[in-house]
Design a protein around this motif. Sequence first.
Motif, PDB file in Angstrom:
ATOM      1  N   GLY A  41       0.809  -1.216   0.000  1.00 15.94           N
ATOM      2  CA  GLY A  41       0.000   0.000   0.000  1.00 15.94           C
ATOM      3  C   GLY A  41       0.838   1.259   0.000  1.00 15.94           C
ATOM      4  N   VAL A  42       1.805   1.317   0.910  1.00 16.73           N
ATOM      5  CA  VAL A  42       2.677   2.489   1.010  1.00 16.73           C
ATOM      6  C   VAL A  42       3.552   2.610  -0.240  1.00 16.73           C
ATOM      7  CG1 VAL A  42       4.576   3.533   2.307  1.00 16.73           C
ATOM      8  CG2 VAL A  42       2.683   2.453   3.527  1.00 16.73           C
ATOM      9  N   ALA A  43       4.092   1.485  -0.710  1.00 18.16           N
ATOM     10  CA  ALA A  43       4.975   1.500  -1.876  1.00 18.16           C
ATOM     11  C   ALA A  43       4.242   2.007  -3.120  1.00 18.16           C
ATOM     12  CB  ALA A  43       5.537   0.107  -2.123  1.00 18.16           C
ATOM     13  N   LEU A  48       3.140   6.129  -7.187  1.00 19.95           N
ATOM     14  CA  LEU A  48       2.164   6.954  -7.897  1.00 19.95           C
ATOM     15  C   LEU A  48       2.519   8.432  -7.781  1.00 19.95           C
ATOM     16  CD1 LEU A  48      -0.485   6.353  -9.488  1.00 19.95           C
ATOM     17  CD2 LEU A  48      -1.721   7.044  -7.433  1.00 19.95           C
ATOM     18  N   MET A  49       2.924   8.862  -6.590  1.00 20.86           N
ATOM     19  CA  MET A  49       3.330  10.260  -6.384  1.00 20.86           C
ATOM     20  C   MET A  49       4.573  10.587  -7.215  1.00 20.86           C
ATOM     21  SD  MET A  49       2.734  10.508  -2.266  1.00 20.86           S
ATOM     22  CE  MET A  49       3.518  12.122  -2.139  1.00 20.86           C
ATOM     23  N   TYR A  50       5.492   9.643  -7.308  1.00 24.98           N
ATOM     24  CA  TYR A  50       6.710   9.845  -8.102  1.00 24.98           C
ATOM     25  C   TYR A  50       6.368   9.993  -9.587  1.00 24.98           C
ATOM     26  CZ  TYR A  50      11.024   8.782 -10.590  1.00 24.98           C
ATOM     27  OH  TYR A  50      12.072   8.836 -11.461  1.00 24.98           O
ATOM     28  N   ALA A  58       0.680  11.610 -16.929  1.00 21.61           N
ATOM     29  CA  ALA A  58      -0.677  11.373 -17.438  1.00 21.61           C
ATOM     30  C   ALA A  58      -1.201   9.997 -17.011  1.00 21.61           C
ATOM     31  CB  ALA A  58      -0.695  11.499 -18.952  1.00 21.61           C
ATOM     32  N   ILE A  59      -0.295   8.997 -16.930  1.00 24.14           N
ATOM     33  CA  ILE A  59      -0.711   7.649 -16.511  1.00 24.14           C
ATOM     34  C   ILE A  59      -1.229   7.686 -15.080  1.00 24.14           C
ATOM     35  CG2 ILE A  59       0.091   5.302 -16.055  1.00 24.14           C
ATOM     36  CD1 ILE A  59       2.156   5.696 -18.283  1.00 24.14           C
ATOM     37  N   ALA A  60      -0.471   8.367 -14.197  1.00 27.01           N
ATOM     38  CA  ALA A  60      -0.889   8.476 -12.802  1.00 27.01           C
ATOM     39  C   ALA A  60      -2.168   9.288 -12.682  1.00 27.01           C
ATOM     40  CB  ALA A  60       0.228   9.114 -11.974  1.00 27.01           C
ATOM     41  N   ALA A  61      -2.298  10.341 -13.502  1.00 26.24           N
ATOM     42  CA  ALA A  61      -3.497  11.182 -13.460  1.00 26.24           C
ATOM     43  C   ALA A  61      -4.740  10.383 -13.870  1.00 26.24           C
ATOM     44  CB  ALA A  61      -3.326  12.395 -14.359  1.00 26.24           C
TER      45      ALA A  61
END
Length: 345
Positions: A41-43, A48-50, A58-61
């Motif tokens: 979960g943390v990883a 995702l933040m990175y 865009a992938i994370a967004a």
Amino acid sequence: GTGSSILSALQDLFWLSKSKVEKQLQIISVLQWVLTFLIMGVACTLILMYILCTDCWAIAALYLAWLVFDWNTPKKGGRRSQWVRNWAIWRYFRDYFPIRLVKTHNLLTTRNYIFGYHPHGIMGLGAFCNFSTEATGVSQKFPGIRPYLATLAGNFRMPILRDYLMSGGICPVNRDSIDYILSKNGSGNAIIIVVGGAAESLNCTPGKNSVTLRNRKGFVKLALRHGADLVPVYSFGENEVYKQVIFEEGSWGRWVQKKFQKHIGFAPCIFHGRGLFSSNTWGLLPYSKPITTVVGEPITIPKIDNPSQKEVDFYHSIYVDSLIKLFDKYKSKFGLPETEVLEVN
């Protein structure tokens, strides 16, 4: 002759190699689950933040947009995948200990159920293997019954982890989720609640059979509100797979654990198992001790929209008695002495 001796030796070598490969696959299957439990979960949140800070933002967004759209899915029974539940890796996971599911009574598909799972252990390995995968044949043993293993709601706020958990039929252990499954999802549902929770995990240690249950009555009230039958479940061996440092009541260590439990929902434990390459060293892998989960006889529960405390106490006492009887009936069969007593706190 010499030829047959060489052939025999080669056959022995082949089977030895196959055995070693199987053992390594078992270790890998358990290791991936332990890492999932502890850090996925943390990883995934950090990754995702990175990604948001890179050219691939865009992938994370897109995933975050999907997360907002899909936010309430865990509260509505999740999104189980029979393909994931039947992965071969879970069979290696099962065989590492090994884990076994024992059925004692049939369950009607016209009823809904709340399974009380005991004890919690460090990670609830038996609960996961038996009810979030098909490795021990839960769907064959209880045809027409859909098991939902309930766990901390906070896990479903973690990206990727939430989807992984839902694929196994895992749901949040909160009122909204349980109310939905028991009232708007038809019949044949079985919600598995590890009743003792974090408090019970603080006392689990090899050789000890104790459950935190005396003041845990919320699951009984939920059962009464929905008319869901209660089923006691005891997992022999759940406490044997990890060794833990037990802090005495009143110590600073126990104070820290209780603060975490109160404000975050889980209690940090100092525990160890075996090492990755040797059972004689310390590590995160659980010890390969048998875990046998026995599903007891269902207790018929009436539907009462607003149960009184007296009614809750009455059915809770029946449940406690049923759990003790289940433990006493099967304890000697699964390696405990006849003198062993289940401690109910």
